[in-house]
Scaffold this motif. Sequence first.
Motif, short mmCIF file in Angstrom:
data_model
loop_
_atom_site.label_atom_id
_atom_site.label_comp_id
_atom_site.label_asym_id
_atom_site.label_seq_id
_atom_site.Cartn_x
_atom_site.Cartn_y
_atom_site.Cartn_z
N GLY A 168 28.41 32.28 7.64
CA GLY A 168 27.23 31.78 6.93
C GLY A 168 27.48 30.53 6.12
N CYS A 169 28.49 29.74 6.51
CA CYS A 169 28.83 28.53 5.74
C CYS A 169 27.89 27.38 6.12
CB CYS A 169 30.27 28.12 6.01
SG CYS A 169 31.50 29.40 5.68
N SER A 170 27.34 26.72 5.12
CA SER A 170 26.51 25.54 5.35
C SER A 170 26.48 24.72 4.07
CB SER A 170 25.08 25.92 5.76
OG SER A 170 24.41 26.55 4.69
N PHE A 171 26.05 23.48 4.19
CA PHE A 171 25.85 22.64 3.01
C PHE A 171 24.46 22.04 3.10
CE2 PHE A 171 25.88 18.63 0.71
CZ PHE A 171 26.40 19.03 -0.51
N THR A 172 23.76 22.02 1.97
CA THR A 172 22.40 21.50 1.93
C THR A 172 22.27 20.50 0.79
OG1 THR A 172 21.56 23.62 2.75
CG2 THR A 172 19.95 22.08 1.83
N SER A 173 21.70 19.36 1.09
CA SER A 173 21.34 18.39 0.06
C SER A 173 19.88 18.01 0.27
CB SER A 173 22.25 17.16 0.12
OG SER A 173 22.24 16.59 1.41
N TYR A 174 19.28 17.38 -0.72
CA TYR A 174 17.82 17.14 -0.68
C TYR A 174 17.52 15.66 -0.90
CZ TYR A 174 17.80 22.18 -1.11
OH TYR A 174 18.03 23.52 -0.89
N GLY A 175 16.44 15.23 -0.26
CA GLY A 175 16.01 13.84 -0.40
C GLY A 175 14.67 13.63 0.26
N GLU A 176 14.29 12.36 0.40
CA GLU A 176 12.99 12.02 0.98
C GLU A 176 13.16 11.59 2.43
OE1 GLU A 176 10.66 10.37 -2.99
OE2 GLU A 176 11.38 8.96 -1.47
N GLY A 177 12.33 12.15 3.28
CA GLY A 177 12.27 11.73 4.67
C GLY A 177 10.99 10.95 4.92
N ARG A 178 11.06 9.89 5.71
CA ARG A 178 9.88 9.05 6.00
C ARG A 178 9.68 8.97 7.51
NH1 ARG A 178 11.72 7.33 1.24
NH2 ARG A 178 10.26 6.41 -0.26
N PHE A 179 8.40 9.07 7.91
CA PHE A 179 8.10 8.91 9.34
C PHE A 179 6.61 8.62 9.49
CE2 PHE A 179 8.26 13.41 8.17
CZ PHE A 179 6.98 13.86 8.49
N GLN A 180 6.28 7.98 10.60
CA GLN A 180 4.88 7.70 10.91
C GLN A 180 4.58 8.18 12.32
OE1 GLN A 180 3.14 3.88 9.81
NE2 GLN A 180 2.15 3.75 11.82
N ALA A 181 3.67 9.14 12.44
CA ALA A 181 3.27 9.66 13.75
C ALA A 181 2.39 8.65 14.47
CB ALA A 181 2.53 10.97 13.58
N GLU A 182 2.67 8.46 15.76
CA GLU A 182 1.87 7.53 16.58
C GLU A 182 0.88 8.31 17.44
OE1 GLU A 182 2.07 4.13 16.44
OE2 GLU A 182 3.39 4.50 14.72
N ASP A 183 0.03 7.59 18.14
CA ASP A 183 -0.95 8.24 19.00
C ASP A 183 -0.27 9.17 20.00
OD1 ASP A 183 -2.95 6.86 17.75
OD2 ASP A 183 -3.14 5.31 19.30
N GLY A 184 -0.81 10.37 20.16
CA GLY A 184 -0.24 11.36 21.07
C GLY A 184 0.64 12.36 20.37
N ALA A 185 1.03 12.08 19.12
CA ALA A 185 1.88 13.01 18.37
C ALA A 185 1.03 14.10 17.74
CB ALA A 185 2.64 12.26 17.28
N ASN A 186 1.69 15.22 17.45
CA ASN A 186 1.03 16.34 16.77
C ASN A 186 1.90 16.73 15.57
OD1 ASN A 186 -0.65 18.52 16.16
ND2 ASN A 186 0.40 19.89 17.59
N PRO A 187 1.85 15.92 14.49
CA PRO A 187 2.80 16.11 13.39
C PRO A 187 2.56 17.39 12.60
CG PRO A 187 1.15 14.49 12.79
CD PRO A 187 0.92 14.81 14.24
N THR A 188 3.67 18.03 12.20
CA THR A 188 3.58 19.21 11.32
C THR A 188 3.10 18.79 9.94
OG1 THR A 188 5.43 20.18 12.51
CG2 THR A 188 4.91 21.13 10.35
N LYS A 189 3.58 17.66 9.48
CA LYS A 189 3.18 17.09 8.18
C LYS A 189 2.73 15.66 8.39
CE LYS A 189 4.22 20.56 5.41
NZ LYS A 189 5.21 20.45 4.33
N GLY A 190 1.79 15.18 7.55
CA GLY A 190 1.32 13.82 7.62
C GLY A 190 0.20 13.63 8.64
N GLN A 191 -0.27 12.39 8.74
CA GLN A 191 -1.37 12.06 9.62
C GLN A 191 -0.94 10.99 10.61
OE1 GLN A 191 -4.29 13.72 9.40
NE2 GLN A 191 -3.42 14.91 7.69
N VAL A 192 -1.58 11.01 11.79
CA VAL A 192 -1.30 9.99 12.79
C VAL A 192 -1.67 8.62 12.25
CG1 VAL A 192 -1.95 9.11 15.07
CG2 VAL A 192 -1.58 11.57 14.72
N GLY A 193 -0.77 7.66 12.40
CA GLY A 193 -1.03 6.30 11.98
C GLY A 193 -0.73 6.01 10.53
N THR A 194 -0.25 6.99 9.78
CA THR A 194 0.02 6.81 8.35
C THR A 194 1.48 7.14 8.05
OG1 THR A 194 -2.26 7.43 7.81
CG2 THR A 194 -0.63 7.51 6.01
N LEU A 195 2.16 6.25 7.31
CA LEU A 195 3.53 6.53 6.90
C LEU A 195 3.53 7.72 5.94
CD1 LEU A 195 6.51 5.61 7.03
CD2 LEU A 195 6.06 4.27 4.95
#
Length: 370
Positions: A168-195
């Motif tokens: 059960g060994c693992s290491f976790t750190s936290y930070g900000e992830g950035r992404f922009q979904a394009e047409d045809g995507a089905n993002p879990t978070k965020g909106q298509v066309g928006t960073l």
Amino acid sequence: MAVNGQEIIRLFETWSPKKLACMENDPIGLAIGTLNKPVSNVLVTLDVNDAVVNEAIDKGCELIIAHHPPIFRKLANIRTDNPAGALYEKLIKNDIAVYAAHTNLDVAAGGVNDLLADALQLQNCTILEQTYSEKLTKLVVFEQQDNAEALRIALMNAGAGTIGNYKGCSFTSYGEGRFQAEDGANPTKGQVGTLHVEQEARIEVVFPQSMKNRVLKAMLNAHSYEEPAYDVYTMDIDVNEMGLGRVGRLAQPMTLRQFAEHVKTQLDVPFVRIVGDGESIVSKVAVVGGDGNKYIYAAKRAGADVFVTGDMYFHTAQDAEAIGLNIVDPGHHVEKVMIPGVANKMRSLCDKLDVQFIESNVHTEPFTCV
């Protein structure tokens, strides 16, 4: 209901995989027949000869698991008017498949060399000569924080995160992830066309290279994102080190002559050959099943007082004598310890399957002491 032979061998190879074989062109695996058939009885044997095949027929076995391959060298022909060809003909006519596990079974944990070391009651055993290892692999994956714990659990269940005696060994750190979904995507978070900016966890786990496909599949199935971001690194660290032979200590030192008697009793042989002074004291023992002639120097480097192996050649015995290494040669046939060893292991691996593992009673030792 009988189980398919392929499933039996799949389970066998989780214990003694072909990748452990350490002899060039070792003819391991399916030698005769097919595994794609129902199997209810499996005969476990050291060798495959005419008497063993008759035993398999009498006991209704559809599969033989052997240590010594029945076809060791390439065949120019199969003539049924000679002993080898007649043997193969009998196996095929009676629809008996033969699967051989040779040096891979020597190397496997709990295989031939461990069984011999256990029989000799050796303690604190280590490998005599390493023949196999894997590189450690690291997965770094980024996941939304809400699903990070579920992803960690999935990775652990797939076998990642084991380091030595720790699970059960693992290491976790936290930070900000950035992404922009394009047409045809089905993002879990965020909106298509928006960073989109998401609070994410960076999860790191390690695992042996052989587990890569399983771990990645588990990660992809458990990840909440449509397109997970991850990295895989091969590390310059060896794990799962395995090899031929074992080196261990006796509970109490004894003379070479006493130890020779111990070997005869524990390995159930009528005689042994020894090299060395029978009154010399031995405590540290190296053992290699079968023909271990080329490992006398490895045994000496390991600090062994005595080397137990079969088929000792005259000139190799002289070399061992010259370097001060005692030898006890109980013959090649002591590898018969694999018969109950493999049968018991397979009963455990196949405990939920309707299949019987039968230990061969045929004595295949060709030598007699007179």
